[in-house]
Design a protein around this motif. Structure first.
Motif, PDB file in Angstrom:
ATOM      1  N   LYS A 288       0.838  -1.193   0.000  1.00 34.11           N
ATOM      2  CA  LYS A 288       0.000   0.000   0.000  1.00 34.11           C
ATOM      3  C   LYS A 288       0.876   1.247   0.000  1.00 34.11           C
ATOM      4  CE  LYS A 288      -3.928  -2.137   2.373  1.00 34.11           C
ATOM      5  NZ  LYS A 288      -4.851  -2.065   3.525  1.00 34.11           N
ATOM      6  N   GLU A 296      -3.920   0.726  -2.748  1.00 29.41           N
ATOM      7  CA  GLU A 296      -3.172  -0.447  -3.179  1.00 29.41           C
ATOM      8  C   GLU A 296      -2.276  -0.100  -4.365  1.00 29.41           C
ATOM      9  OE1 GLU A 296      -2.904  -3.419  -1.951  1.00 29.41           O
ATOM     10  OE2 GLU A 296      -4.413  -3.288  -0.368  1.00 29.41           O
ATOM     11  N   ASP A 298      -0.048  -1.383  -7.667  1.00 27.76           N
ATOM     12  CA  ASP A 298       0.028  -2.466  -8.643  1.00 27.76           C
ATOM     13  C   ASP A 298       0.995  -2.068  -9.755  1.00 27.76           C
ATOM     14  OD1 ASP A 298      -1.408  -0.567 -10.024  1.00 27.76           O
ATOM     15  OD2 ASP A 298      -3.307  -1.661  -9.968  1.00 27.76           O
TER      16      ASP A 298
END
Length: 945
Positions: A288, A296, A298
């Motif tokens: 995070k 979050e 990615d």
């Protein structure tokens, strides 16, 4: 008076007209734009006519403020911009989340996109003289006004967002160094942390940049080498620290802003060089983001942050106004800076993976500070890299805004920017950029701003690759870049790469930017001044030429089929002033077909005057807003010129199949440019007291005789072209027809008034008339088509007249209804009985038939008195026919009438026959609504699938 060629008055022959006014100056110099350095680079430009293009006089670069070489002018600003906030603040964030393998993959993808885009930038910059304005200049002059202006606008916003991102990174570095818990704070912190405190500090930094831009922007450009040297020293100090500093679990504290870890965790581990740490950091460990409220992380997040830090490849191009030799400096300086930063990032990523656990890199983005043997090195590197990048972007955005205003891309909307320039420094542009940066800073999170920044810069890179791809595919002979490591393959790969990765980073941001770009393209196409497009040229014109030529070659006239017939019209006009309603009407009649406006001049060729006059004709098309081409020919006579136009107009399978002329009568032409009540009124074709497109004034002699007019009609039919004569179109008011409830009909009269018989009303001429009527019905949907069924008694005997006539009338009407149904034509059938029941009228019709169909000897043997008597009786017949039509035309918007074939020119006494023919047509169409006399020679309808 009619409106087209053959009305020697309003629209008659494309007649010779005096050339009026001197040719306007075709070239207008434009001031050079400004590069990111801020120096005044304005220089005089001397246009010189060359082989179809304009060359600019070259001057001494030193005298024009062009003092920077490759290293100081391109390498330094590019390297600084590509380091930005990423090198000291966010490389650990990327490696800690994505892992070393994915990080290296992301760097390869990003630098591959950059490398292909650099190839496109190098190709453009080595294909001609690069003025100030950098990337905006190159894109706008290559893609044209619409695309260049829209991409330039987005590139302006990209620089604004990039400045905000750099300021946000600088603020983050200040807070982590001097805020609560900062590395250089012992005891109570002077600065407080929080969203609005950070915004306050960012605003202070932004204001400092504003003051630098207003006072010493040129000084900053000259000190970029020193700043780069400072950043490089700090970076090498970081490398050495990774190798020299050993493991220490109490060295790296948890930042105050990180609330994701438990309160018991106060420090993060550091292992130093360790193979175990390297193996653990190879794979991804997405977590995070503590600076974005625990969002979050990615692949798209890390790549968006990574790419935002390496978007500085255009910084050298932005300095084009200060470079001594832009065409040489931009390619080599940019490529060397790209290689240098790539190697630096790879080394830094590898050393981080070998020494720092992923947990540490995810939870303290500024862990390089405590790791460094002398922490001020990292602090100095962060502040200098971010401040210089932000300042460079702020200067660049203001210069792009100034360039947009100089080019009048948005008309007078940005004039305040030019008025707010002092000693070459665009004060207003800098202030506007500063205000927009303040708005972006309200977002707060560095990582969110970085994603927006990446998408905007990717779109500008996409446009650069698109520019090169387009110009390469067009095969333009003048595209000969000196940079040879470039093909359309590199452009295509760069274009697809940027497009795909835009959506990988954030589909919403990418879609929004593309939609905004398209809106700007459409708006600039509709509202921007056409003069700039003419000066710069447009890639869209080259692409359209390439595609049109290809499809014209594929269009095979041998494969034409009547099912796909459409009118391809050549309208012959004498002066546009007198035929505006007809030009506008034919634009609707063409049904998406070819539309050419032809004009014949009597005289000799004069290349200079012809060029100016062609510009006037194109201006006329723009004024009328019609989708047409113009063809002007010069010949010794009107007839010869018309023959040239009919034979040579068009190209390939796109040739005129229908010729439209005005009517030959004695009415004085009407000047629709001067008439105050005319919707076509304009002063754009007047040069002082001299009028372009002069017309015949009342009382002046006509330009050619009626015999030549009829000869032109015969030539048209002999060349197998459909023929239309238009009369009374000076009365046509399309707006009135559209809103009027009185106008209800489009009338079709499929009877040959010169030779009335009870034959099939669906001969070739009648079918052509109906086809044209249906086309106009599609434009005037509230009208209805009326077909007048005219019964004659030519084939009946006296004994059967009264008993068989009703039965034959019913039979003809049923046959007509059935034929209309097969042709899918919705029309009302109106029966006309005068030709069969008015004996006097019928007798005059027989006389006309005999009069016009006489053999040559009979015509000569009749004698003058008998011939005149027959002509007078024929005129009475035409007047009666005219009365019949006029009585039924009160609510008629447009009439189509059968045109009999004209007398052949080879007949003896053609002089008298042609005059009588036109006189009879004049009586037939007098005082009617706008009327088209039609003679078709080809099949235009089909009843089969």
């Amino acid at each position: 008076m009619s409106n087209s060629l053959m009305n020697t008055d309003q629209e008659t022959a494309p007649i010779a007209a005096p050339r009026n006014g001197a040719a306007a100056n075709m070239f207008r110099s434009f001031g050079s734009l400004f590069g990111a350095g801020g120096a005044d680079t304005t220089r005089p430009v001397t246009p010189q006519s060359g082989d179809g293009y304009v060359e600019f006089g070259m001057q001494d670069p030193e005298r024009n403020g062009r003092t920077l070489g490759t290293f100081a002018g391109v390498f330094s600003p590019v390297a600084l911009s590509m380091f930005s906030a990423l090198v000291f603040i966010r490389v650990g964030f990327i490696v800690g989340n994505a892992g070393l393998y994915v990080t290296l993959l992301q760097f390869l993808i990003a630098y591959a996109i950059l490398l292909f885009t650099v190839a496109s930038v190098c190709a453009i910059s080595t294909n001609g003289a690069v003025e100030g304005g950098g990337v905006y200049f190159m894109i706008s002059r290559t893609l044209g006004l619409e695309f260049g202006g829209s991409i330039g606008t987005l590139f302006f916003f990209a620089n604004v967002v990039g400045c905000a991102m750099a300021i946000s990174g600088c603020t983050e570095g200040i807070m982590d160094n001097f805020g609560p818990g900062g590395h250089f704070v012992h005891g109570d912190a002077v600065l407080r942390d929080g969203k609005w405190w950070r915004f306050l500090i960012s605003s202070v930094i932004n204001t400092c940049m504003l003051l630098v831009c207003l006072v010493g922007a040129a000084l900053f450009a000259k000190t970029s080498v020193l700043i780069l040297g400072t950043v490089t020293v700090c970076l090498f100090a970081t490398y050495i620290s990774f190798l020299a500093v050993g493991a220490n679990d109490e060295m790296i504290p948890v930042p105050e802003a990180n609330t994701l870890l438990p309160n018991t965790t106060t420090h993060l581990p550091y292992t130093g060089l360790s193979s175990q740490t390297l193996s653990e950091n190879l794979a991804s460990h997405y977590g995070k983001d503590y600076t974005s409220n625990g969002k979050e992380v990615d692949f798209s997040t890390t790549f968006g942050v990574l790419f935002s830090g390496v978007t500085g490849i255009m910084a050298g191009a932005n300095m084009s106004g200060e470079l001594r030799n832009p065409s040489k400096s931009i390619p080599w300086g940019t490529l060397s800076a790209v290689c240098f930063t790539f190697i630096s990032y790879v080394i830094l990523s590898f050393l981080m993976s070998c020494t720092t656990p992923a947990e540490t890199m995810r939870n303290n983005y500024l862990f390089l500070l405590p790791v460094n043997m002398w922490p001020p090195f990292t602090a100095i590197g962060i502040l200098t890299a971010t401040f210089s990048t932000g300042l460079s972007n702020l200067i660049g955005s203001s210069r792009i805004l100034e360039a947009l205003s100089k080019d009048q891309v948005f008309g007078s909307l940005l004039n305040f920017v030019l008025r707010g320039t002092w000693k070459g420094n665009p004060i207003c542009a800098v202030v506007v950029s500063w205000v927009l940066v303040e708005c972006i800073l309200l977002i707060g999170s560095f990582n969110i701003i970085a994603q927006i920044n990446s998408v905007l810069f990717m779109l500008s890179y996409l446009a650069t690759n698109l520019a090169c791809l387009g110009i390469e595919l067009t095969g333009a002979p003048n595209f000969r870049p000196l940079f040879k490591y470039f093909t359309w393959h590199t452009c295509l790969v760069g274009l697809l790469g940027t497009l795909i990765m835009m959506f990988v980073i954030n589909p919403i941001y990418a879609s929004s930017c593309i939609i905004l770009c398209l809106i700007l393209v459409i708006a600039l196409h509709l509202f921007s001044p056409a003069t700039q497009a003419a000066q710069w040229g447009s890639i869209s014109q080259a692409l359209m030429f390439h595609q049109v030529r290809k499809y014209l070659l594929m269009l095979d006239p041998r494969k034409d089929h009547v099912k796909f017939w459409r009118p391809q019209i050549l309208l012959l006009v004498s002066s546009p002033r007198s035929c505006c309603p007809l030009v506008d009407f034919v634009n609707d009649l063409k049904k998406s077909g070819l539309y050419i406006i032809g004009h014949v001049k009597i005289g000799d060729c004069n290349a200079g005057e012809d060029s100016v006059e062609n510009q006037q004709w194109w201006s006329f098309l723009d004024h009328m807003r019609v989708k047409a081409f113009t063809e002007v020919t010069i010949s010794r006579s009107i007839r010869e010129g018309v023959q040239h136009l009919i034979r040579l107009s068009g190209i390939g399978a796109m040739k005129p199949n229908t010729i439209i002329l005005g009517f030959y009568d004695n009415e004085a032409p009407k000047d629709f440019f001067e008439n105050s009540s005319s919707p076509y009124k304009t002063d754009g074709f007047n040069e002082g007291d001299i009028q372009n497109f002069p017309i015949r004034r009342d009382g002046e002699p006509k330009h050619f005789q009626v015999q030549e007019y009829v000869q032109i009609l015969c030539d048209t039919l002999r060349m197998k072209k459909n023929l239309c004569l238009c009369r009374n179109f000076q009365r046509l008011d399309k707006n009135f027809i559209t809103i009027s409830k009185h106008m209800k009909y489009i009338d079709v009269w499929p009877i040959n008034v010169f030779n009335p018989t009870s034959g099939d009303p669906f001969d070739m001429v009648s079918l052509f008339m109906m086809q044209l009527a249906v086309i106009m019905l599609a434009k005037w949907k509230h009208l209805r088509v009326r077909i007048f069924l005219c019964e004659t008694n030519e084939e009946r005997t006296v004994g059967t007249f009264d008993t068989q006539a009703p039965q034959m009338d019913v039979f003809s009407k049923l046959k007509l209804e059935q034929s209309l149904k097969e042709l899918r034509i919705n029309a009302d059938i109106i029966e006309i009985q005068e030709w069969s029941r008015d004996t006097e009228f019928t007798r005059h019709a027989r006389i006309l038939k005999q009069f016009t169909a006489q053999a040559d000897e009979a015509w000569l043997d009749d004698g003058t008195e008998i011939a005149e008597d027959k002509l007078n009786r024929s005129l009475l017949y035409m007047q009666r026919a005219n009365q019949i039509i006029r009585d039924r035309s009160d609510q008629t918007a447009l009439s189509f009438i059968y045109l009999a074939a004209p007398p052949k020119p080879m007949l003896p006494d053609f002089h008298d026959r042609s005059a009588s023919y036109v006189e009879l047509l004049n009586e037939l169409t007098a005082e009617l609504p706008p009327t088209i006399l039609v003679h078709g020679v080809s099949t235009v309808t089909s009843t089969t699938l």
